[in-house]
Each structure stands twice: as structure tokens, then as C-alpha cells.
Scaffold this active site. Structure first.
Site, PDB file in Angstrom:
ATOM      1  N   VAL A  48       0.825  -1.214   0.000  1.00 35.72           N
ATOM      2  CA  VAL A  48       0.000   0.000   0.000  1.00 35.72           C
ATOM      3  C   VAL A  48       0.859   1.263   0.000  1.00 35.72           C
ATOM      4  O   VAL A  48       0.371   2.353  -0.292  1.00 35.72           O
ATOM      5  CB  VAL A  48      -0.963   0.022   1.201  1.00 35.72           C
ATOM      6  CG1 VAL A  48      -1.979  -1.098   1.074  1.00 35.72           C
ATOM      7  CG2 VAL A  48      -0.207  -0.088   2.524  1.00 35.72           C
ATOM      8  N   ALA A  59       8.456   3.310   0.295  1.00 35.35           N
ATOM      9  CA  ALA A  59       9.318   4.470   0.522  1.00 35.35           C
ATOM     10  C   ALA A  59      10.774   4.061   0.394  1.00 35.35           C
ATOM     11  O   ALA A  59      11.097   2.943  -0.022  1.00 35.35           O
ATOM     12  CB  ALA A  59       9.033   5.080   1.892  1.00 35.35           C
ATOM     13  N   SER A  60      11.674   4.970   0.759  1.00 34.83           N
ATOM     14  CA  SER A  60      13.099   4.737   0.538  1.00 34.83           C
ATOM     15  C   SER A  60      13.657   3.647   1.442  1.00 34.83           C
ATOM     16  O   SER A  60      14.611   2.959   1.066  1.00 34.83           O
ATOM     17  CB  SER A  60      13.880   6.032   0.760  1.00 34.83           C
ATOM     18  OG  SER A  60      13.655   6.528   2.065  1.00 34.83           O
ATOM     19  N   ILE A  61      13.080   3.464   2.615  1.00 37.76           N
ATOM     20  CA  ILE A  61      13.632   2.511   3.571  1.00 37.76           C
ATOM     21  C   ILE A  61      12.789   1.250   3.674  1.00 37.76           C
ATOM     22  O   ILE A  61      13.320   0.164   3.871  1.00 37.76           O
ATOM     23  CB  ILE A  61      13.798   3.179   4.958  1.00 37.76           C
ATOM     24  CG1 ILE A  61      14.983   4.162   4.909  1.00 37.76           C
ATOM     25  CG2 ILE A  61      14.007   2.163   6.061  1.00 37.76           C
ATOM     26  CD1 ILE A  61      15.247   4.875   6.207  1.00 37.76           C
ATOM     27  N   ALA A  62      11.480   1.369   3.523  1.00 39.29           N
ATOM     28  CA  ALA A  62      10.609   0.212   3.739  1.00 39.29           C
ATOM     29  C   ALA A  62       9.346   0.335   2.895  1.00 39.29           C
ATOM     30  O   ALA A  62       9.086   1.381   2.291  1.00 39.29           O
ATOM     31  CB  ALA A  62      10.249   0.107   5.220  1.00 39.29           C
ATOM     32  N   VAL A  81       4.975  -1.092   2.982  1.00 35.71           N
ATOM     33  CA  VAL A  81       3.930  -1.534   3.907  1.00 35.71           C
ATOM     34  C   VAL A  81       2.924  -2.420   3.183  1.00 35.71           C
ATOM     35  O   VAL A  81       2.493  -2.106   2.063  1.00 35.71           O
ATOM     36  CB  VAL A  81       3.211  -0.317   4.536  1.00 35.71           C
ATOM     37  CG1 VAL A  81       2.090  -0.779   5.466  1.00 35.71           C
ATOM     38  CG2 VAL A  81       4.201   0.563   5.292  1.00 35.71           C
ATOM     39  N   LYS A  98       5.191  -3.481   8.078  1.00 34.37           N
ATOM     40  CA  LYS A  98       6.256  -2.685   7.462  1.00 34.37           C
ATOM     41  C   LYS A  98       7.501  -3.550   7.321  1.00 34.37           C
ATOM     42  O   LYS A  98       7.937  -4.181   8.295  1.00 34.37           O
ATOM     43  CB  LYS A  98       6.555  -1.457   8.334  1.00 34.37           C
ATOM     44  CG  LYS A  98       7.433  -0.413   7.689  1.00 34.37           C
ATOM     45  CD  LYS A  98       7.477   0.835   8.576  1.00 34.37           C
ATOM     46  CE  LYS A  98       8.215   1.977   7.910  1.00 34.37           C
ATOM     47  NZ  LYS A  98       8.178   3.208   8.745  1.00 34.37           N
ATOM     48  N   ASP A 107       6.783  14.046  12.238  1.00 33.06           N
ATOM     49  CA  ASP A 107       6.471  13.942  10.813  1.00 33.06           C
ATOM     50  C   ASP A 107       4.952  13.839  10.619  1.00 33.06           C
ATOM     51  O   ASP A 107       4.459  12.975   9.887  1.00 33.06           O
ATOM     52  CB  ASP A 107       7.178  12.717  10.220  1.00 33.06           C
ATOM     53  CG  ASP A 107       7.249  12.757   8.698  1.00 33.06           C
ATOM     54  OD1 ASP A 107       7.154  13.863   8.131  1.00 33.06           O
ATOM     55  OD2 ASP A 107       7.401  11.690   8.083  1.00 33.06           O
TER      56      ASP A 107
END
Length: 530
Positions: A128, A131-134, A136, A166, A301
Site C-alpha cells: 500500500v 518508501a526509501s527505507i521500507a 507496507v 512494514k 512527521d
């Protein structure tokens, strides 16, 4: 040597990418670093559309995950990049193409030591968010006892069985490690080229970035942050932090209760389901105030993509990778500073900065008071809903260079969070100031923590702490005196080396001086003879 060559090659790639987006700005570099400006001019394209911050954001996006994260960190450093560029970098979206679901399955099974079908009753292989690190995935947990047999999951409530999973990107640690080494090398290079950058602490910026990334790449830390935030709001229905499923969480996998709701900036949808946006704004205002001032631990954030209105009409946050902390002294400084601005007491604002040690004691307090007045006076005639506390803090931090005030990273992160929170507030109702809604909480907190009684308690605590440490100080002093009496004053080898270097330099200067004087006398004598 190998490190330098590797980083130089990488630097050329970076400059080519920045140049392609016209994000090198050779004209601006001309006065700071003329050599680099000339080099940048060779790479720079012309006529690329967009504001400077937008062009930088596009280049960072092309450079990959580490640079996207760096851009997000720099969006909190308006003192480094300026307010306009910081605002554009804040819009940098951390989105990348997803990695294959087979990789997600492999990582989950390796981390949790069981087949995926034993861990989750069902698992949606379509991510869904990526991103750059993980990325979901949504899943459903099995309604059975946990591995220790301690309790049964909430089988009676289908919603409680829905989770968000995640999963870290494969190979992400190595990629970030290499880029972090490059960032450290660049910060060292910047200080050698331009020593006045020391005030901006580029090395510390890189270290903050490294610490942030390290925590984000250990999903147990994010789980811990969510758990702590949930504990702080236990019993408060206005702010609903998703529960952590610790049995399905590890370094590379995080399982949280799934949040179903409406993004906080989708006002029409909020009204359509029967909720009042003003009530939502009041909840957001009180929860943000409590995070910052009551707890000193805040979600850093909280953009609309991470903030939802759940099915009960209450605030529900997600994504706890970036959190901020403020110690009690910093919270007191903030309270006194903001109160001074809102009351027009600029002398008090200046005194707070000197007392906190943010502005060096040798600076002129009257001149700093004048600078504070220049920031605060334009606010006094504005309607309350037009006053931005986040922008006020940004303007205050922008005068740091003139008064040698060292950068305060925790305040910059808070300032960014305040601006984001105010943006959420304006989306819900542009005619209401979220800080005005929090006024009763602010007044109560100020009475309890900054009133005369509270100040007296703080002073007494300080005296008691000093008394508690007095025996230890006396013992250390006695031990040091005994050592000096018995053995003389021992010096560390490094100290001896420094002293010897100083002696050698002094001796060389003396010899050089005598030689110069001798030559001068000789020349003078020769001139007289001739």
C-alpha cells in the site's frame, strides 16, 4: 586514499545529476568557494523550470533513497538552506517503486523464523506504500494464542485483527552506509574549504541524519517509539496510537494495528461522515501541545499522510520513524520565549536566550533585544489566526549567525513540526489558530511549571541536587589532593606532547626573532660603515 577516490567518483556523479536539474547554483557559490563555482559551471544546465528548491528536490529524488532522506533532514535546517528551499524540500515525497512481494515474504520469514502462513492468517502481497527505507503491506493476524500462550488476540473484534506490516528494503543498510561515508567526507571537506561553516555544524547535521537513519532501519526502535507515545496518551481518546504486535516485530519487520480512517486534510470527507472539522482541529491542537510541552516527546512527521481521523472521529497517527525529544530546560525556554513574544516583552525574550546559553555571554543583550523586537512587532497587529508560531521560531533561528548562536537541532526539528501542524490546522479551518484552541492547556501548564511556586520548586531541586553531589565532589577533591602529594601532578602523554610542541614552536620563534634582529643589526652596521 581509496576512500577519497571512491568519494570523488561519487561526487562527480552527484554534480552531474545536480547540474542536469540546474541545482548547482554556481553564481551563489562564487563568493563562498570560487574554485567549486567554476567547476559547477561546467556541469550546470540552463533553463530548467521550477524554483531552486524544487530543482534540488528533483535532483535528490534521482540520486536515490539516501539523498531523499537527506533532503527531508535539510528541510528542517532553514538556517543552512534558507526558508524558501526548506519549504520546497519539505514537499519531497519519499516514494519509490515497490520491491517484489517474494522478497517481502523472504525477509518476514527469515526475521520471524516461521512460514508466512503461520504468522498471518492472510497477507496482501500488493504493498500500500513504498518508501526509501521500507514498504507496507496489509495483513490479518490469526485469532489464536501467542507463541508464549499468554493471551488470546481479540477474536471478537474483526478490526483489531487487521494489521499493517512494514518491511525493510533488501540491501538498504549497505546503500546508506556508503552514502553516509560520503556525507561525512563532504562535511569535512566543507570545513576545510570554508571554516566559517563550523557554526552551522555540518558534521552534526550528518550525525543527526545518521542517527535518524539508523533508528529507522531498526524497526524495533519505531515500535518502541509508538509504544512510548501510546503510553503517554493512555486513557486519552482524542489521540489513538496503533498497538504494536511485538510477537510479529523484529529489526526488519514491524507489525502494527491497522488504522482505518480519513486523511486529516480531506475536510469534505470528514464532514460527509458526520464529524466536525473544528472538533478534529481541537483534538489535533491539544495532542500536539501535550506531546511537546507535557511529555517532551513528539511525532516529528505529522503531515496529512501520517494523520487520520478514525471511525470514532478521533485523531490517529501512523509512521513513527521520526520522533523528537525536548528536555525540560528546553521546554521552559520555549514557554518563556513564546510568552515574551506574545506579550511584547522582548527584553525577556533576549534574557531567556542568554540564560539558556544559546547566545554567547559576550554578545550585547540590548542589540539582541532589538533584533527580537524586529521579529515580534509585525505580529502584534495581526489577527490571531494569522500568527504562525512555527514561522516565528524560524525567523528567530534565522538571526543566529549575527549573534553567534549555535544551531539547536532539536528546535529546528520542532519548528518544522510546528509548521506542519499549523498547515494541518489551516486545512481544517483557516480562520482558527490551533494555538488559541490550546490556550487553556498552555495557561494551566504555565501556571504549574513557570509560576512563582514552580520556579521556587526548581530552585530547591537545584540546591538539593548540588547537595547530593557534594560528598562525591569532596571525595574526588580529596583523592586528587592525595595523588598530587604522593606522586606529583601526572600528565597525560597527549598533554606532554602538546606542551612540547608549544615549547618547540616558541623556541623556533625565539631563534627566528634573534636571527632577524641580528641580521637587521648587521645590515644597519654595514650601512653605517659604507
Amino acid at each position: 586514499m581509496i576512500r577519497t577516490i571512491r568519494n570523488l567518483v561519487r561526487l562527480v556523479v552527484i554534480m552531474r545529476t545536480l547540474g542536469r536539474h540546474d541545482a548547482l547554483f554556481p553564481h551563489e557559490l562564487r563568493d563562498v568557494a570560487p574554485g567549486i563555482a567554476g567547476f559547477a559551471r561546467l556541469f550546470s544546465a540552463k533553463g530548467v523550470p521550477g524554483r531552486p528548491g524544487q530543482r534540488i528536490a528533483a535532483a535528490l529524488r534521482d540520486l536515490g533513497p539516501s539523498f531523499i532522506k537527506l533532503g527531508q533532514i535539510l528541510s528542517t535546517r532553514s538556517d543552512l538552506v534558507g526558508e524558501a528551499i526548506a519549504a520546497d524540500l519539505a514537499e519531497l515525497q519519499d516514494k519509490l517503486p515497490p520491491f517484489p512481494p517474494s522478497e517481502a515474504r523472504r525477509i518476514i520469514e527469515a526475521e520471524l523464523g516461521r512460514p508466512l502462513e503461520e504468522i498471518y492468517e492472510s497477507f496482501d502481497e500488493t504493498p500500500v506504500a513504498a518508501a526509501s527505507i521500507a514498504q507496507v503491506h496489509f495483513a490479518v493476524v490469526a485469532t489464536r494464542r501467542d507463541r508464549d500462550g499468554n493471551h488470546e488476540l481479540d477474536a471478537g473484534d474483526p478490526r483489531s485483527r487487521e494489521v499493517a506490516v512494514k518491511v525493510l528494503r533488501p540491501g538498504i543498510e549497505l546503500a546508506f552506509r556508503q552514502d553516509l561515508d560520503l556525507f561525512r567526507w563532504l562535511s569535512e571537506l566543507a570545513l576545510r574549504i570554508q571554516p566559517r561553516f563550523k557554526r552551522l555544524r555540518p558534521g552534526e547535521v550528518v550525525q543527526i541524519f545518521a542517527d535518524t537513519v539508523r533508528m529507522e532501519m531498526d524497526l524495533r526502535m519505531e515500535a518502541s517509539a509508538a509504544s512510548e507515545l501510546a503510553d503517554n496518551f493512555r486513557g486519552d481518546t482524542a489521540f489513538n496510537v496503533p498497538r504494536v504486535d511485538w510477537d510479529r516485530t523484529s529489526q526488519r519487520v514491524l507489525t502494527l494495528e491497522r488504522i482505518r480512517g480519513i486523511k486529516v486534510d480531506e475536510v469534505d470527507k470528514i464532514r460527509a461522515v458526520g464529524f466536525d472539522p473544528d472538533d478534529v482541529l481541537a483534538q489535533a491542537s491539544s495532542s500536539f501541545f501535550n506531546q511537546v510541552f507535557r511529555d517532551g516527546f513528539f511525532h516529528a512527521d505529522l503531515h496529512p499522510g501520517n494523520l487520520f481521523v478514525n471511525e470514532d472521529g478521533h485523531i490517529a497517527p501512523v509512521d513513527f520513524g521520526i520522533m523528537g525529544r525536548l528536555d525540560r530546560a528546553t521546554r521552559y525556554y520555549l514557554a518563556d520565549m513564546l510568552l515574551g513574544f506574545l506579550n511584547g516583552d522582548y527584553r525577556r525574550v533576549a534574557e531567556v536566550h542568554f540564560q539558556a546559553g544559546y547566545v554567547p555571554a559576550h554578545q550585547n543583550i540590548e542589540t539582541f533585544t532589538q533584533a527580537c523586537r524586529a521579529i515580534g512587532e509585525p505580529l502584534l497587529n495581526k489577527p490571531l489566526h494569522e500568527i504562525s508560531i512555527g514561522r516565528l521560531l524560524a525567523q528567530l533561528l534565522s538571526v543566529t549567525e549575527q549573534f553567534e548562536m549555535e544551531t539547536q537541532p532539536q528546535l529546528l526539528l520542532l519548528q518544522k513540526s510546528m509548521l506542519t501542524a499549523e498547515g494541518v490546522g489551516r486545512a481544517l479551518n483557516p480562520d482558527i489558530n490551533m494555538w488559541e484552541l490550546a490556550r487553556p492547556l498552555i495557561e494551566d501548564w504555565m501556571r504549574e511549571n513557570r509560576g512563582p511556586e514552580a520556579r521556587m520548586v526548581d530552585e530547591l531541586e537545584g540546591v538539593l541536587n548540588a547537595l547530593r553531589t557534594l560528598p562525591r565532589v569532596m571525595r574526588e577533591a580529596e583523592r586528587a589532593t592525595r595523588m598530587i602529594n604522593e606522586n606529583g601532578l601526572p600528565l597525560h602523554p597527549a598533554t606532554i606532547e602538546i606542551l612540547l610542541e608549544g615549547f618547540v614552536r616558541k623556541r623556533r620563534r625565539t631563534v627566528w626573532t634573534l636571527w632577524t634582529v641580528t641580521m637587521a643589526v648587521a645590515l644597519a652596521a654595514l650601512a653605517v660603515v659604507t
